[in-house]
Design an enzyme around this catalytic site. Sequence first.
Site, PDB file in Angstrom:
ATOM      1  N   GLU A   1       0.804  -1.226   0.000  1.00 53.07           N
ATOM      2  CA  GLU A   1       0.000   0.000   0.000  1.00 53.07           C
ATOM      3  C   GLU A   1       0.841   1.284   0.000  1.00 53.07           C
TER       4      GLU A   1
ATOM      5  N   TYR B   1       3.432   2.107   2.018  1.00 52.36           N
ATOM      6  CA  TYR B   1       4.006   2.552   3.301  1.00 52.36           C
ATOM      7  C   TYR B   1       5.529   2.335   3.317  1.00 52.36           C
TER       8      TYR B   1
ATOM      9  N   ARG C   1       2.749  -8.899   4.337  1.00 51.52           N
ATOM     10  CA  ARG C   1       1.825  -8.347   3.338  1.00 51.52           C
ATOM     11  C   ARG C   1       2.668  -7.770   2.210  1.00 51.52           C
TER      12      ARG C   1
ATOM     13  N   HIS D   1      -1.465   3.720  -1.905  1.00 53.64           N
ATOM     14  CA  HIS D   1      -2.534   4.700  -1.671  1.00 53.64           C
ATOM     15  C   HIS D   1      -2.504   5.831  -2.694  1.00 53.64           C
TER      16      HIS D   1
ATOM     17  N   GLN E   1     -18.698   4.103   2.451  1.00 53.38           N
ATOM     18  CA  GLN E   1     -19.295   5.304   3.039  1.00 53.38           C
ATOM     19  C   GLN E   1     -19.180   5.390   4.559  1.00 53.38           C
TER      20      GLN E   1
HETATM   21  P1  FAD Z   1     -36.733   5.442   0.029  1.00 52.39           P
HETATM   22  O1  FAD Z   1     -35.629   4.590  -0.408  1.00 52.39           O
HETATM   23  O2  FAD Z   1     -37.146   6.532  -0.853  1.00 52.39           O
HETATM   24  O3  FAD Z   1     -37.983   4.508   0.364  1.00 52.39           O
HETATM   25  C1  FAD Z   1     -39.251   4.987   0.692  1.00 52.39           C
HETATM   26  C2  FAD Z   1     -40.278   3.928   0.360  1.00 52.39           C
HETATM   27  O4  FAD Z   1     -41.534   4.315   0.894  1.00 52.39           O
HETATM   28  C3  FAD Z   1     -40.506   3.749  -1.136  1.00 52.39           C
HETATM   29  O5  FAD Z   1     -40.305   2.397  -1.478  1.00 52.39           O
HETATM   30  C4  FAD Z   1     -41.947   4.181  -1.360  1.00 52.39           C
HETATM   31  O6  FAD Z   1     -42.581   3.431  -2.368  1.00 52.39           O
HETATM   32  C5  FAD Z   1     -42.546   3.889   0.004  1.00 52.39           C
HETATM   33  N1  FAD Z   1     -43.769   4.663   0.304  1.00 52.39           N
HETATM   34  C6  FAD Z   1     -43.947   5.994   0.243  1.00 52.39           C
HETATM   35  N2  FAD Z   1     -45.201   6.304   0.646  1.00 52.39           N
HETATM   36  C7  FAD Z   1     -45.815   5.133   0.977  1.00 52.39           C
HETATM   37  C8  FAD Z   1     -47.091   4.798   1.487  1.00 52.39           C
HETATM   38  N3  FAD Z   1     -48.017   5.707   1.759  1.00 52.39           N
HETATM   39  N4  FAD Z   1     -47.395   3.490   1.713  1.00 52.39           N
HETATM   40  C9  FAD Z   1     -46.477   2.526   1.460  1.00 52.39           C
HETATM   41  N5  FAD Z   1     -45.234   2.800   0.985  1.00 52.39           N
HETATM   42  C10 FAD Z   1     -44.905   4.090   0.764  1.00 52.39           C
HETATM   43  N6  FAD Z   1     -27.343   6.287  -1.040  1.00 52.39           N
HETATM   44  C11 FAD Z   1     -26.171   5.951  -0.555  1.00 52.39           C
HETATM   45  O7  FAD Z   1     -25.970   6.049   0.647  1.00 52.39           O
HETATM   46  N7  FAD Z   1     -25.187   5.468  -1.356  1.00 52.39           N
HETATM   47  C12 FAD Z   1     -25.351   5.339  -2.671  1.00 52.39           C
HETATM   48  O8  FAD Z   1     -24.427   4.922  -3.368  1.00 52.39           O
HETATM   49  C13 FAD Z   1     -26.585   5.677  -3.222  1.00 52.39           C
HETATM   50  N8  FAD Z   1     -26.791   5.569  -4.535  1.00 52.39           N
HETATM   51  C14 FAD Z   1     -27.997   5.916  -5.040  1.00 52.39           C
HETATM   52  C15 FAD Z   1     -28.180   5.814  -6.401  1.00 52.39           C
HETATM   53  C16 FAD Z   1     -29.401   6.159  -6.956  1.00 52.39           C
HETATM   54  C17 FAD Z   1     -29.578   6.051  -8.429  1.00 52.39           C
HETATM   55  C18 FAD Z   1     -30.443   6.616  -6.116  1.00 52.39           C
HETATM   56  C19 FAD Z   1     -31.771   6.990  -6.703  1.00 52.39           C
HETATM   57  C20 FAD Z   1     -30.245   6.744  -4.764  1.00 52.39           C
HETATM   58  C21 FAD Z   1     -29.020   6.409  -4.213  1.00 52.39           C
HETATM   59  N9  FAD Z   1     -28.770   6.533  -2.869  1.00 52.39           N
HETATM   60  C22 FAD Z   1     -27.581   6.170  -2.361  1.00 52.39           C
HETATM   61  C23 FAD Z   1     -29.741   7.146  -1.968  1.00 52.39           C
HETATM   62  C24 FAD Z   1     -30.480   6.113  -1.122  1.00 52.39           C
HETATM   63  O9  FAD Z   1     -31.034   5.134  -1.951  1.00 52.39           O
HETATM   64  C25 FAD Z   1     -31.539   6.826  -0.294  1.00 52.39           C
HETATM   65  O10 FAD Z   1     -30.909   7.746   0.569  1.00 52.39           O
HETATM   66  C26 FAD Z   1     -32.328   5.844   0.546  1.00 52.39           C
HETATM   67  O11 FAD Z   1     -33.001   4.927  -0.299  1.00 52.39           O
HETATM   68  C27 FAD Z   1     -33.364   6.557   1.396  1.00 52.39           C
HETATM   69  O12 FAD Z   1     -34.045   5.600   2.136  1.00 52.39           O
HETATM   70  P2  FAD Z   1     -35.511   5.814   2.662  1.00 52.39           P
HETATM   71  O13 FAD Z   1     -35.904   4.515   3.257  1.00 52.39           O
HETATM   72  O14 FAD Z   1     -35.561   6.999   3.529  1.00 52.39           O
HETATM   73  O15 FAD Z   1     -36.413   6.154   1.406  1.00 52.39           O
HETATM   74  P1  NAP Z   2     -27.714  16.042  -3.877  1.00 54.33           P
HETATM   75  O1  NAP Z   2     -26.412  15.457  -3.644  1.00 54.33           O
HETATM   76  O2  NAP Z   2     -28.270  16.967  -2.877  1.00 54.33           O
HETATM   77  O3  NAP Z   2     -27.631  16.763  -5.290  1.00 54.33           O
HETATM   78  C1  NAP Z   2     -28.660  17.515  -5.813  1.00 54.33           C
HETATM   79  C2  NAP Z   2     -28.136  18.344  -6.978  1.00 54.33           C
HETATM   80  O4  NAP Z   2     -29.188  19.114  -7.494  1.00 54.33           O
HETATM   81  C3  NAP Z   2     -27.044  19.286  -6.573  1.00 54.33           C
HETATM   82  O5  NAP Z   2     -25.987  19.118  -7.500  1.00 54.33           O
HETATM   83  C4  NAP Z   2     -27.666  20.671  -6.670  1.00 54.33           C
HETATM   84  O6  NAP Z   2     -26.641  21.478  -7.193  1.00 54.33           O
HETATM   85  C5  NAP Z   2     -28.836  20.485  -7.608  1.00 54.33           C
HETATM   86  N1  NAP Z   2     -30.033  21.255  -7.223  1.00 54.33           N
HETATM   87  C6  NAP Z   2     -30.616  21.334  -6.009  1.00 54.33           C
HETATM   88  N2  NAP Z   2     -31.729  22.091  -6.069  1.00 54.33           N
HETATM   89  C7  NAP Z   2     -31.856  22.496  -7.345  1.00 54.33           C
HETATM   90  C8  NAP Z   2     -32.807  23.316  -8.025  1.00 54.33           C
HETATM   91  N3  NAP Z   2     -33.843  23.851  -7.402  1.00 54.33           N
HETATM   92  N4  NAP Z   2     -32.619  23.521  -9.337  1.00 54.33           N
HETATM   93  C9  NAP Z   2     -31.573  22.985  -9.996  1.00 54.33           C
HETATM   94  N5  NAP Z   2     -30.645  22.221  -9.409  1.00 54.33           N
HETATM   95  C10 NAP Z   2     -30.787  21.967  -8.088  1.00 54.33           C
HETATM   96  O7  NAP Z   2     -28.789  14.919  -4.066  1.00 54.33           O
HETATM   97  P2  NAP Z   2     -28.915  13.673  -5.036  1.00 54.33           P
HETATM   98  O8  NAP Z   2     -27.885  13.646  -6.107  1.00 54.33           O
HETATM   99  O9  NAP Z   2     -30.341  13.721  -5.432  1.00 54.33           O
HETATM  100  O10 NAP Z   2     -28.655  12.450  -4.103  1.00 54.33           O
HETATM  101  C11 NAP Z   2     -29.519  12.164  -2.996  1.00 54.33           C
HETATM  102  C12 NAP Z   2     -28.762  11.526  -1.894  1.00 54.33           C
HETATM  103  O11 NAP Z   2     -28.381  10.214  -2.255  1.00 54.33           O
HETATM  104  C13 NAP Z   2     -27.504  12.308  -1.604  1.00 54.33           C
HETATM  105  O12 NAP Z   2     -27.525  12.780  -0.274  1.00 54.33           O
HETATM  106  C14 NAP Z   2     -26.395  11.351  -1.810  1.00 54.33           C
HETATM  107  O13 NAP Z   2     -25.499  11.339  -0.706  1.00 54.33           O
HETATM  108  C15 NAP Z   2     -27.038   9.995  -1.931  1.00 54.33           C
HETATM  109  N6  NAP Z   2     -26.333   9.302  -3.006  1.00 54.33           N
HETATM  110  C16 NAP Z   2     -25.079   8.887  -2.746  1.00 54.33           C
HETATM  111  C17 NAP Z   2     -24.364   8.281  -3.749  1.00 54.33           C
HETATM  112  C18 NAP Z   2     -22.985   7.767  -3.480  1.00 54.33           C
HETATM  113  O14 NAP Z   2     -22.368   7.231  -4.384  1.00 54.33           O
HETATM  114  N7  NAP Z   2     -22.450   7.865  -2.284  1.00 54.33           N
HETATM  115  C19 NAP Z   2     -24.900   8.130  -4.991  1.00 54.33           C
HETATM  116  C20 NAP Z   2     -26.186   8.578  -5.233  1.00 54.33           C
HETATM  117  C21 NAP Z   2     -26.879   9.199  -4.217  1.00 54.33           C
HETATM  118  P3  NAP Z   2     -26.762  23.034  -7.435  1.00 54.33           P
HETATM  119  O15 NAP Z   2     -27.737  23.526  -6.390  1.00 54.33           O
HETATM  120  O16 NAP Z   2     -25.399  23.578  -7.310  1.00 54.33           O
HETATM  121  O17 NAP Z   2     -27.260  23.137  -8.835  1.00 54.33           O
HETATM  122 FE1  SF4 Z   3     -17.758  -0.308   4.251  1.00 59.50          FE
HETATM  123 FE2  SF4 Z   3     -20.068  -1.401   5.023  1.00 59.50          FE
HETATM  124 FE3  SF4 Z   3     -19.928  -0.057   2.708  1.00 59.50          FE
HETATM  125 FE4  SF4 Z   3     -18.780  -2.471   2.999  1.00 59.50          FE
HETATM  126  S1  SF4 Z   3     -20.957  -2.000   3.068  1.00 59.50           S
HETATM  127  S2  SF4 Z   3     -17.845  -0.687   2.069  1.00 59.50           S
HETATM  128  S3  SF4 Z   3     -18.062  -2.342   5.093  1.00 59.50           S
HETATM  129  S4  SF4 Z   3     -19.622   0.783   4.745  1.00 59.50           S
END
Ligand code: FAD
Ligand code: NAP
Ligand code: SF4
Length: 676
Positions: free
Chosen positions: A168, A170, A218, A256, A343
Amino acid sequence: MSDNAYPHLLAPLDLGFLTLPNRVLMGSMHTGLEEAPGGFERMAAFYAERARGGAGLIVTGGIAPNPEGRIAPQAAMLNEEAQLTGHRRVTAAVHEAGGRICMQILHGGRYALHEAAVAPSALRAPISPVTPRELSGAEVERTLADYVRCARLAQQAGYDGVEIMGSEGYLINQFVVPHTNRRDDRWGGMIENRIRFPVEIVRRTREAAGHAFILIYRLSMLDLVEGGSTWEEIVALARAVEAAGATLINTGIGWHEARIPTIATIVPRAAFTWVTRRMMGEVGIPLVTTNRINTPEAAEEVLARGDADMVSMARPFLADPEFVSKAAAGRADEINTCIACNQACLDHIFAHRLCSCLVNPRACHETVLPIEPARQKKRIAVVGAGPAGLACACTAAERGHEVTLYEAASEIGGQFNLARRIPGKEEFAETLRYFRRRLERLGVSVRCGHRASACELVEGGYDHVVLATGVTPRIPDIPGIDHPKVLRYAECIEGGRPAGARVAILGAGGIGFDVAELLTHPGAESGSEIEAYRREWGIDAAYRSRGGLAPEGGRSHSPREVWLLQRKPTRVGEGLSRTTGWAKRLLLARRGVKMLPGVSYERIDDAGLHLRVGGEPRVLGVDSVVLCTGQEPRRELLGELEAAGPAPELIGGADVAAELDAKRAIEQGTELGATL
Ligand code: FAD
Ligand code: NAP
Ligand code: SF4
């Protein structure tokens, strides 16, 4: 079923003086507990749980042999007997649980982030602000003695052995490679001199510790930096450490400072076992392979193929301490799989926070987040089966509550059903498999395809109602937002409305980046997934150049022309994860994605997207505009529920949509489920 499903993985390994029960090594991870107040007690609980879960051999996080070797000024060190008490608690707990544990000895060399940093030569690492001081010949000897003293102290503390961290990038790596070692004394120059430092560490440690002490070396088998080792040099070092008394050789991949992702989720499973395989037969002692092996099936396949004698997994043991025992009991479908997101583990460590795990918030928090049987059984409704609702429902049910989980969609998962469709995020499907199985096992009543109404929740007479209803995507107020070329991210990801050849993505957060990855993904190419990854990142399995870098570099192309836009003037992607964001930015840049910060959106029409960049008007003649502009909490049930009785609990996106990610959703769901 039990032992036969993974015959290679579960086979004992004879080390001569002791036999390990299986071929699973829990790899070294710095958890932050090493330096935390009360950390030894928490480490004892953390490692003992993994020993009970069947890890054949555990390696601790890195411990420095002297003050200069510490990665940071307060990093853990073992250089005097007074420090043994805490370590003894750890080893006793692991032994009581039936496990074995080695302590890793890590000297940071030029990666140490303090003024006392030392190295073979005074050359600053590209990822460090510190220029190290060159060690004198006498200081090299003193450092060797510090390693040996550290190993002896580890032995006194009850460790079954030590791992000498030689990869890595080091200190040890810095001696081995000419790029970082410019010395002209007996520690530099020709290969015999450059490898003398690690070989002497192993030889003198073996001499001091005696025969019955595990000594893992390692070995950096693929440096992935310019001027790294040649394959012949790596083999020479492997043979020399074997001759010097090593028991096992573990594989290290990438320094790294390498600009190639080696453990992120975009790296295919078992993408580097070919490296260890090259070494098989070059030495007689067992070889351990590593990186992105996260299921018993993958590990079994690697061993059955003969790529190595043993498999190292680190993060999978954060995700599930019972990885091995579940596999052995024919319950592999109950394993909580590491999705390689970094994360809550590496990202936390880089932010000087305690390590944990996105899919298992109890990791490294075993003593502070206990899941105990409920004193009184309650009826609980959880609305929404996204990560937050799933974690809450399962935790509450595990404690003995009667739980009903409502989900409007036809399947559980919420936004994870979108995430798992992004190339390189297929692992997210494993989390849903895990929860599906756990719900089934715990007898949670799951009502998919059912949008819960406030009325039925009130009439249901539940003791608690938990709203985990997630988020709704934000629709920005831009003229022309209803134009047919505008797509919401979910439409684009699900493929219901395909994007055209030229695409503007509005919003460059995590989802904007994921959509850009999806739209620019090259698609099926010749060869395996691992070959495609090597090609895109410029890894040369033939080792034509030092360090294993392909002389022609990485090769990428995109089927679309994509613009990734944000209003903020800051660098696009600045808010992404510290340990994986750089790779996402680099990959998209290679695929020709144009990242524009500081834009303001004017309108969308048949001509495309009209915007201003730095005040200058511009038209992007795009076929599609994808909205990735953040989210708002979804809580339409809240008002009615509050009016009808006690306020419901809010978790995940339904609670706060800003800064929401799955880590917070699962943590909040688990914590609530543990206290209801
Ligand atoms: P949600 O996942 O939005 O789930 C809410 C659920 O509630 C839904 O299934 C909906 O259908 C259900 N629901 C709503 N109203 C009702 C009702 N009245 N009755 C029954 N069911 C209902 N996060 C990360 O940390 N790392 C990532 O790499 C990452 N990548 C992502 C990539 C993409 C493309 C997307 C879209 C999101 C990603 N996220 C990632 C974000 C992450 O998925 C969300 O932060 C997370 O899913 C939020 O969880 P939640 O349970 O609060 O809501
Ligand atoms: P986000 O990270 O908050 O990004 C939203 C984007 O929209 C920002 O780039 C913002 O930039 C823009 N925006 C916000 N309000 C706007 C408006 N009114 N008009 C135009 N642009 C606007 O949220 P997200 O991409 O939707 O992701 C949601 C959550 O999922 C995040 O918190 C993220 O951590 C998580 N997630 C994580 C990963 C991962 O790989 N770790 C991957 C996917 C999602 P400007 O305001 O500068 O334009
Ligand atoms: Fe780290 Fe857990 Fe994500 Fe695996 S799932 S990379 S152990 S945070």
